[in-house]
Motif scaffolding. Structure first.
Motif, PDB file in Angstrom:
ATOM      1  N   TRP A 141       0.806  -1.214   0.000  1.00 13.89           N
ATOM      2  CA  TRP A 141       0.000   0.000   0.000  1.00 13.89           C
ATOM      3  C   TRP A 141       0.841   1.265   0.000  1.00 13.89           C
ATOM      4  O   TRP A 141       0.443   2.287  -0.562  1.00 13.89           O
ATOM      5  CB  TRP A 141      -0.960   0.015   1.189  1.00 13.89           C
ATOM      6  N   PHE A 142       2.010   1.213   0.641  1.00 10.93           N
ATOM      7  CA  PHE A 142       2.868   2.396   0.766  1.00 10.93           C
ATOM      8  C   PHE A 142       3.449   2.840  -0.579  1.00 10.93           C
ATOM      9  O   PHE A 142       3.984   3.940  -0.695  1.00 10.93           O
ATOM     10  CB  PHE A 142       3.994   2.149   1.777  1.00 10.93           C
ATOM     11  N   LEU A 143       3.337   1.989  -1.608  1.00  9.00           N
ATOM     12  CA  LEU A 143       3.764   2.376  -2.956  1.00  9.00           C
ATOM     13  C   LEU A 143       2.592   2.909  -3.786  1.00  9.00           C
ATOM     14  O   LEU A 143       2.760   3.258  -4.955  1.00  9.00           O
ATOM     15  CB  LEU A 143       4.399   1.184  -3.683  1.00  9.00           C
ATOM     16  N   GLY A 144       1.422   2.978  -3.188  1.00  7.27           N
ATOM     17  CA  GLY A 144       0.239   3.463  -3.891  1.00  7.27           C
ATOM     18  C   GLY A 144       0.199   4.984  -3.934  1.00  7.27           C
ATOM     19  O   GLY A 144       1.132   5.677  -3.524  1.00  7.27           O
ATOM     20  N   ASP A 145      -0.892   5.510  -4.438  1.00  9.41           N
ATOM     21  CA  ASP A 145      -1.094   6.959  -4.508  1.00  9.41           C
ATOM     22  C   ASP A 145      -1.505   7.456  -3.128  1.00  9.41           C
ATOM     23  O   ASP A 145      -2.691   7.594  -2.813  1.00  9.41           O
ATOM     24  CB  ASP A 145      -2.173   7.297  -5.545  1.00  9.41           C
ATOM     25  N   ILE A 146      -0.500   7.706  -2.289  1.00  6.73           N
ATOM     26  CA  ILE A 146      -0.762   8.086  -0.899  1.00  6.73           C
ATOM     27  C   ILE A 146      -0.271   9.495  -0.575  1.00  6.73           C
ATOM     28  O   ILE A 146      -0.541  10.010   0.502  1.00  6.73           O
ATOM     29  CB  ILE A 146      -0.104   7.094   0.090  1.00  6.73           C
ATOM     30  N   ILE A 147       0.438  10.129  -1.496  1.00  7.14           N
ATOM     31  CA  ILE A 147       1.002  11.458  -1.250  1.00  7.14           C
ATOM     32  C   ILE A 147       0.069  12.488  -1.872  1.00  7.14           C
ATOM     33  O   ILE A 147      -0.099  12.530  -3.087  1.00  7.14           O
ATOM     34  CB  ILE A 147       2.421  11.570  -1.848  1.00  7.14           C
ATOM     35  N   ARG A 148      -0.527  13.298  -1.027  1.00  7.49           N
ATOM     36  CA  ARG A 148      -1.484  14.299  -1.513  1.00  7.49           C
ATOM     37  C   ARG A 148      -0.753  15.526  -2.029  1.00  7.49           C
ATOM     38  O   ARG A 148       0.097  16.094  -1.354  1.00  7.49           O
ATOM     39  CB  ARG A 148      -2.445  14.706  -0.396  1.00  7.49           C
ATOM     40  N   ILE A 149      -1.112  15.916  -3.240  1.00  5.39           N
ATOM     41  CA  ILE A 149      -0.573  17.131  -3.852  1.00  5.39           C
ATOM     42  C   ILE A 149      -1.694  18.176  -3.756  1.00  5.39           C
ATOM     43  O   ILE A 149      -2.772  17.988  -4.317  1.00  5.39           O
ATOM     44  CB  ILE A 149      -0.192  16.895  -5.335  1.00  5.39           C
ATOM     45  N   PRO A 150      -1.433  19.273  -3.039  1.00  9.82           N
ATOM     46  CA  PRO A 150      -2.504  20.259  -2.820  1.00  9.82           C
ATOM     47  C   PRO A 150      -2.850  21.045  -4.087  1.00  9.82           C
ATOM     48  O   PRO A 150      -2.226  20.900  -5.129  1.00  9.82           O
ATOM     49  CB  PRO A 150      -1.917  21.160  -1.733  1.00  9.82           C
ATOM     50  N   SER A 151      -3.805  21.897  -3.938  1.00 15.99           N
ATOM     51  CA  SER A 151      -4.263  22.767  -5.009  1.00 15.99           C
ATOM     52  C   SER A 151      -3.078  23.575  -5.536  1.00 15.99           C
ATOM     53  O   SER A 151      -2.183  23.904  -4.763  1.00 15.99           O
ATOM     54  CB  SER A 151      -5.326  23.706  -4.439  1.00 15.99           C
ATOM     55  N   PRO A 152      -2.965  23.827  -6.778  1.00 16.82           N
ATOM     56  CA  PRO A 152      -3.964  23.754  -7.833  1.00 16.82           C
ATOM     57  C   PRO A 152      -4.076  22.370  -8.488  1.00 16.82           C
ATOM     58  O   PRO A 152      -4.927  22.159  -9.332  1.00 16.82           O
ATOM     59  CB  PRO A 152      -3.487  24.776  -8.853  1.00 16.82           C
ATOM     60  N   PHE A 153      -3.209  21.427  -8.113  1.00 11.30           N
ATOM     61  CA  PHE A 153      -3.231  20.117  -8.759  1.00 11.30           C
ATOM     62  C   PHE A 153      -4.302  19.217  -8.162  1.00 11.30           C
ATOM     63  O   PHE A 153      -4.950  18.468  -8.878  1.00 11.30           O
ATOM     64  CB  PHE A 153      -1.864  19.438  -8.651  1.00 11.30           C
ATOM     65  N   SER A 154      -4.467  19.279  -6.845  1.00 13.00           N
ATOM     66  CA  SER A 154      -5.472  18.471  -6.150  1.00 13.00           C
ATOM     67  C   SER A 154      -5.458  17.027  -6.626  1.00 13.00           C
ATOM     68  O   SER A 154      -6.396  16.546  -7.250  1.00 13.00           O
ATOM     69  CB  SER A 154      -6.860  19.082  -6.342  1.00 13.00           C
ATOM     70  N   ALA A 155      -4.364  16.368  -6.333  1.00 12.65           N
ATOM     71  CA  ALA A 155      -4.195  14.990  -6.798  1.00 12.65           C
ATOM     72  C   ALA A 155      -3.428  14.188  -5.756  1.00 12.65           C
ATOM     73  O   ALA A 155      -2.997  14.727  -4.735  1.00 12.65           O
ATOM     74  CB  ALA A 155      -3.443  14.983  -8.116  1.00 12.65           C
ATOM     75  N   PHE A 156      -3.290  12.911  -6.023  1.00  9.96           N
ATOM     76  CA  PHE A 156      -2.470  12.026  -5.206  1.00  9.96           C
ATOM     77  C   PHE A 156      -1.392  11.430  -6.100  1.00  9.96           C
ATOM     78  O   PHE A 156      -1.621  11.189  -7.282  1.00  9.96           O
ATOM     79  CB  PHE A 156      -3.318  10.896  -4.609  1.00  9.96           C
ATOM     80  N   MET A 157      -0.216  11.211  -5.509  1.00  8.22           N
ATOM     81  CA  MET A 157       0.907  10.632  -6.245  1.00  8.22           C
ATOM     82  C   MET A 157       1.498   9.491  -5.428  1.00  8.22           C
ATOM     83  O   MET A 157       1.312   9.418  -4.228  1.00  8.22           O
ATOM     84  CB  MET A 157       2.000  11.679  -6.487  1.00  8.22           C
ATOM     85  N   SER A 158       2.263   8.678  -6.128  1.00  6.75           N
ATOM     86  CA  SER A 158       2.978   7.593  -5.463  1.00  6.75           C
ATOM     87  C   SER A 158       4.463   7.934  -5.406  1.00  6.75           C
ATOM     88  O   SER A 158       4.930   8.854  -6.088  1.00  6.75           O
ATOM     89  CB  SER A 158       2.772   6.287  -6.229  1.00  6.75           C
ATOM     90  N   ILE A 159       5.194   7.159  -4.628  1.00  5.59           N
ATOM     91  CA  ILE A 159       6.651   7.303  -4.590  1.00  5.59           C
ATOM     92  C   ILE A 159       7.216   7.035  -5.983  1.00  5.59           C
ATOM     93  O   ILE A 159       8.117   7.733  -6.448  1.00  5.59           O
ATOM     94  CB  ILE A 159       7.252   6.329  -3.549  1.00  5.59           C
ATOM     95  N   GLY A 160       6.655   6.049  -6.665  1.00  9.98           N
ATOM     96  CA  GLY A 160       7.089   5.736  -8.029  1.00  9.98           C
ATOM     97  C   GLY A 160       6.879   6.899  -8.972  1.00  9.98           C
ATOM     98  O   GLY A 160       7.730   7.184  -9.821  1.00  9.98           O
TER      99      GLY A 160
END
Length: 181
Positions: A141-160
């Protein structure tokens, strides 16, 4: 997000007294591999977006082929600067996706954050077959999209994703700067 990384790489390459013409001097081996990989991913995203039902096994096969094409591109172009970072980020993403039956684990906080996101309803209804909310059955799970990118992108990213984008940024600015160490 990728467009900003590409624009930043071009800007840094130019600041380093590079020239855009250096991009044309770089010979990529089998560039169609990366093109096909991107087309496969884009098709899956568009089919999901337009609520077209996708068989999980077909999605898994498409994602597997997508990553095989991507890794073949990295292998054939291993002489390019920082391509190993692109390969490493892709490897981390492929591991977590393939070990989770073709879906990228997504942080549970997406449920709070994503209510304004159009993909939110698709995810809740099970119509977004490329993602699943992290639960007790999620592998790596820790390689999943767990890193929140705030506005203006408003997305989640992974370590990869971060490693892959760093590789793209470093490679592109290095080629433009004419420094292909």
């Amino acid at each position: 997000m990728l467009f900003i990384i590409l624009a930043g790489a071009v800007l840094v390459g130019l600041i380093r007294r590079g020239k855009l013409i250096n991009l044309t001097k770089t010979s990529f081996v089998h560039p169609w591999l990366i093109f096909l990989s991107i087309v496969l991913e884009t098709c899956l995203i568009l089919l999901s977006k337009y609520n077209i039902s996708l068989d999980r096994f077909a999605v898994f096969i498409c994602i597997t082929v997508q990553y095989i094409l991507l890794f073949a591109f990295v292998l054939f172009n291993r002489n390019l600067p920082y391509i190993w970072l692109i390969g490493t980020g892709s490897l981390l993403n492929s591991l977590v996706i393939l070990l989770n039956k073709g879906t990228m684990p997504l942080a549970g906080s997406y449920l709070d954050f994503g209510k304004t996101n159009p993909a939110y309803d698709f995810l809740l209804n099970g119509n977004l077959p490329l993602y699943h909310i992290i639960d007790e059955n999620t592998v790596l799970w820790f390689l999943g999209d767990i890193i929140r990118i705030p506005s203006p992108f408003s997305a989640f990213m992974s370590i990869g994703d971060i490693i892959l984008y760093a590789g793209v940024f470093l490679m592109l600015q290095s080629i433009i700067a004419g420094k292909t160490e």
